[in-house]
Design an enzyme around this catalytic site. Sequence first.
Site, mmCIF file in Angstrom:
data_model
loop_
_atom_site.group_PDB
_atom_site.id
_atom_site.type_symbol
_atom_site.label_atom_id
_atom_site.label_comp_id
_atom_site.label_asym_id
_atom_site.label_seq_id
_atom_site.Cartn_x
_atom_site.Cartn_y
_atom_site.Cartn_z
ATOM 1 N N ARG A 62 14.023 -5.802 -0.912
ATOM 2 C CA ARG A 62 13.258 -5.095 -1.948
ATOM 3 C C ARG A 62 13.703 -3.638 -2.052
ATOM 4 N NH1 ARG A 62 7.930 -6.559 -3.328
ATOM 5 N NH2 ARG A 62 7.154 -4.466 -2.919
ATOM 6 N N ARG A 101 1.807 4.907 6.201
ATOM 7 C CA ARG A 101 2.099 5.931 5.186
ATOM 8 C C ARG A 101 0.829 6.656 4.769
ATOM 9 N NH1 ARG A 101 4.167 1.540 0.578
ATOM 10 N NH2 ARG A 101 2.440 0.099 0.856
ATOM 11 N N GLU A 122 -2.737 4.552 5.414
ATOM 12 C CA GLU A 122 -2.687 3.082 5.303
ATOM 13 C C GLU A 122 -2.328 2.481 6.663
ATOM 14 O OE1 GLU A 122 -0.718 1.673 1.704
ATOM 15 O OE2 GLU A 122 0.168 0.053 2.884
ATOM 16 N N ASP A 161 5.132 -8.467 -7.336
ATOM 17 C CA ASP A 161 4.763 -7.194 -7.930
ATOM 18 C C ASP A 161 3.988 -7.470 -9.221
ATOM 19 O OD1 ASP A 161 5.757 -5.298 -6.161
ATOM 20 O OD2 ASP A 161 7.789 -5.479 -6.964
HETATM 21 P P1 FAD Z 1 -4.941 -10.183 -7.334
HETATM 22 O O1 FAD Z 1 -4.803 -8.854 -7.965
HETATM 23 O O2 FAD Z 1 -5.070 -10.250 -5.851
HETATM 24 O O3 FAD Z 1 -6.225 -10.878 -7.983
HETATM 25 C C1 FAD Z 1 -6.802 -12.042 -7.455
HETATM 26 C C2 FAD Z 1 -8.287 -11.991 -7.772
HETATM 27 O O4 FAD Z 1 -8.873 -13.255 -7.398
HETATM 28 C C3 FAD Z 1 -9.026 -10.929 -6.981
HETATM 29 O O5 FAD Z 1 -9.715 -10.071 -7.858
HETATM 30 C C4 FAD Z 1 -9.994 -11.734 -6.103
HETATM 31 O O6 FAD Z 1 -11.245 -11.087 -5.917
HETATM 32 C C5 FAD Z 1 -10.154 -13.014 -6.916
HETATM 33 N N1 FAD Z 1 -10.588 -14.153 -6.104
HETATM 34 C C6 FAD Z 1 -10.036 -14.594 -4.948
HETATM 35 N N2 FAD Z 1 -10.737 -15.652 -4.470
HETATM 36 C C7 FAD Z 1 -11.748 -15.875 -5.346
HETATM 37 C C8 FAD Z 1 -12.816 -16.795 -5.382
HETATM 38 N N3 FAD Z 1 -12.999 -17.698 -4.413
HETATM 39 N N4 FAD Z 1 -13.682 -16.744 -6.414
HETATM 40 C C9 FAD Z 1 -13.531 -15.802 -7.401
HETATM 41 N N5 FAD Z 1 -12.532 -14.888 -7.397
HETATM 42 C C10 FAD Z 1 -11.661 -14.924 -6.388
HETATM 43 N N6 FAD Z 1 2.696 -4.324 -7.417
HETATM 44 C C11 FAD Z 1 3.496 -3.468 -8.101
HETATM 45 O O7 FAD Z 1 4.057 -3.845 -9.131
HETATM 46 N N7 FAD Z 1 3.667 -2.173 -7.690
HETATM 47 C C12 FAD Z 1 3.065 -1.680 -6.569
HETATM 48 O O8 FAD Z 1 3.244 -0.517 -6.223
HETATM 49 C C13 FAD Z 1 2.222 -2.554 -5.829
HETATM 50 N N8 FAD Z 1 1.610 -2.121 -4.714
HETATM 51 C C14 FAD Z 1 0.806 -2.980 -4.030
HETATM 52 C C15 FAD Z 1 0.145 -2.478 -2.919
HETATM 53 C C16 FAD Z 1 -0.708 -3.312 -2.217
HETATM 54 C C17 FAD Z 1 -1.400 -2.754 -1.001
HETATM 55 C C18 FAD Z 1 -0.904 -4.646 -2.629
HETATM 56 C C19 FAD Z 1 -1.822 -5.563 -1.862
HETATM 57 C C20 FAD Z 1 -0.244 -5.140 -3.728
HETATM 58 C C21 FAD Z 1 0.613 -4.304 -4.444
HETATM 59 N N9 FAD Z 1 1.250 -4.749 -5.596
HETATM 60 C C22 FAD Z 1 2.060 -3.900 -6.296
HETATM 61 C C23 FAD Z 1 1.098 -6.141 -6.064
HETATM 62 C C24 FAD Z 1 -0.014 -6.304 -7.094
HETATM 63 O O9 FAD Z 1 -1.247 -5.939 -6.528
HETATM 64 C C25 FAD Z 1 -0.012 -7.782 -7.495
HETATM 65 O O10 FAD Z 1 1.197 -8.116 -8.099
HETATM 66 C C26 FAD Z 1 -1.093 -8.119 -8.451
HETATM 67 O O11 FAD Z 1 -2.329 -7.701 -7.947
HETATM 68 C C27 FAD Z 1 -1.085 -9.627 -8.583
HETATM 69 O O12 FAD Z 1 -2.155 -10.015 -9.337
HETATM 70 P P2 FAD Z 1 -2.881 -11.388 -9.051
HETATM 71 O O13 FAD Z 1 -3.734 -11.612 -10.226
HETATM 72 O O14 FAD Z 1 -1.923 -12.438 -8.657
HETATM 73 O O15 FAD Z 1 -3.746 -11.141 -7.706
HETATM 74 N N1 UDP Z 2 10.305 -0.579 4.933
HETATM 75 C C1 UDP Z 2 10.580 0.116 6.101
HETATM 76 N N2 UDP Z 2 10.497 1.483 6.091
HETATM 77 C C2 UDP Z 2 10.116 2.181 5.001
HETATM 78 C C3 UDP Z 2 9.832 1.479 3.822
HETATM 79 C C4 UDP Z 2 9.917 0.094 3.817
HETATM 80 O O1 UDP Z 2 10.882 -0.496 7.116
HETATM 81 O O2 UDP Z 2 10.049 3.429 5.071
HETATM 82 C C5 UDP Z 2 10.440 -2.056 4.960
HETATM 83 C C6 UDP Z 2 9.132 -2.725 5.368
HETATM 84 O O3 UDP Z 2 9.436 -3.887 6.128
HETATM 85 C C7 UDP Z 2 8.543 -3.113 4.025
HETATM 86 C C8 UDP Z 2 9.778 -3.458 3.211
HETATM 87 O O4 UDP Z 2 10.776 -2.535 3.663
HETATM 88 O O5 UDP Z 2 7.674 -4.219 4.129
HETATM 89 C C9 UDP Z 2 9.591 -3.357 1.710
HETATM 90 O O6 UDP Z 2 9.140 -2.050 1.390
HETATM 91 P P1 UDP Z 2 8.207 -1.771 0.140
HETATM 92 O O7 UDP Z 2 8.034 -0.313 0.008
HETATM 93 O O8 UDP Z 2 8.730 -2.548 -1.017
HETATM 94 O O9 UDP Z 2 6.839 -2.421 0.630
HETATM 95 P P2 UDP Z 2 5.420 -2.469 -0.113
HETATM 96 O O10 UDP Z 2 5.515 -1.721 -1.385
HETATM 97 O O11 UDP Z 2 5.190 -3.892 -0.321
HETATM 98 O O12 UDP Z 2 4.506 -1.860 0.878
#
Ligand code: FAD
Ligand code: UDP
Length: 395
Positions: A175, A289, A312, A362
């Site tokens: 990634r 981070r 985090e 994503d």
């Molecule tokens: P989700 O957003 O997880 O939605 C699923 C929903 O289902 C939730 O609201 C949950 O409450 C609901 N649900 C689950 N079980 C039930 C149930 N039994 N009954 C009713 N509802 C339920 N993507 C990026 O492009 N850029 C980023 O920088 C990025 N950063 C991220 C950082 C973190 C910490 C995380 C966790 C994800 C990140 N993502 C990022 C990914 C992004 O969050 C996901 O791609 C996106 O949320 C996917 O959407 P989804 O609908 O599949 O899932």
């Molecule tokens: N990663 C790492 N050091 C960093 C940033 C990322 O080792 O400073 C590694 C880590 O294993 C992470 C992966 O690269 O899970 C992908 O990074 P990304 O930033 O895409 O992770 P996310 O956005 O999902 O937290």
Amino acid sequence: MDADLVVVGSGLFGLTVAQQCAERFGRRVVIIDRRSHIGGNAYSENEPETGIEVHRYGAHLFHTSNQRVWDYVNEFTKFTSYVHRVYTSHNGEVFPMPINLGTINQFFRAAYTPDEARALIREQAAELDGKEPANFVEKGVSLIGRPLYEAFIAHYTAKQWQTDPEKLSADIISRLPVRYTYDNRYFNDTYEGLPVDGYTAWLERMADHDRIEVKLETDFFDSSQPLNKDNVVGNVPVVFTGPVDRYFDYSEGRLGWRTLDFEEQVLPVGDFQGTPVMNYPDADVPYTRIHEFRHFHPERDYPKDKTVIMREFSRFAEGEDEPYYPVNTPADRDGLLRYRDRAKSEKGVLFGGRLGTYKYLDMHMAIGAALSMVDNKLEQHFTVGAAIQSGGVDE
Ligand code: FAD
Ligand code: UDP
């Protein structure tokens, strides 16, 4: 029941499916979500004391090279010109991430040209003896050599995944770009930016449709509410975006997920770290981070004497913890194959999204996958009455 489709989960996958079925096929869609707000993990809200927008489930940066997805999201929001850049604090010194010529030269106290730096990394990766990298460590060493891997990746990854990196997929490290220029943009995509008036305004506009009803604090597995699994499945088509192992009562074992703990603080300073995200790749710092949310929106008029930061921490999900990232060890992949088989025979139910397919998606990938599900499965159903056919959970 007054619905043509029930969507479980109001994240970007569920919202996209619902919006498309309401708009393109004139169908009535009910979206249920167990949380008290829509938007899944992309949800954000303003921190009350400062008014600074905080991404509740970790920082979310939108980026895509998919033209259709970009055009689609622009129907609901404009994007700022934000470009994501990350720095990493190793042994008391700050380096640019992802690893680029600036990181390499600072780390080795050198002034290598691109070709010299390439030759150095090639030499350091020679320990693999030309073997195709089979896991996370080998892939990491092949991309950046052992010294940079140990400094910036090994401990960060140990903190983030708490899994032997030999059991992690090579895809995770892929990634991150590695660049032999001084370009330190975090993403390679054509389009990038943050929603001008925040994530929640965007997500709410997707659900704002006469034929879409949203029911919050409604769990699909709660038999005391009418839209529960037993009542709905077999009667109304379902798109399920919750965890696939939970859907089948963990009958094939629990899939491994990682969860995050966020520690938020309002500080009486105008600027804490001078950048949106600082990574901490050393073993003696417990968090991975720190996010400082004001820097995501330099164009906004935020207070100049206060700031919001979020540390985090990462750990395995247990019990009621939110499942954030699929760990995806070989054992998990075996379990997933068994769930895919079960999903194929689950009539009238389609599994989608990050939790429903057990995939590290994503936002743009979740939206793209949802548009494909609408084209490939739901359009046929709603226009010519074809049966809802799950191709498994790998949509
Ligand atoms: P989700 O957003 O997880 O939605 C699923 C929903 O289902 C939730 O609201 C949950 O409450 C609901 N649900 C689950 N079980 C039930 C149930 N039994 N009954 C009713 N509802 C339920 N993507 C990026 O492009 N850029 C980023 O920088 C990025 N950063 C991220 C950082 C973190 C910490 C995380 C966790 C994800 C990140 N993502 C990022 C990914 C992004 O969050 C996901 O791609 C996106 O949320 C996917 O959407 P989804 O609908 O599949 O899932
Ligand atoms: N990663 C790492 N050091 C960093 C940033 C990322 O080792 O400073 C590694 C880590 O294993 C992470 C992966 O690269 O899970 C992908 O990074 P990304 O930033 O895409 O992770 P996310 O956005 O999902 O937290």
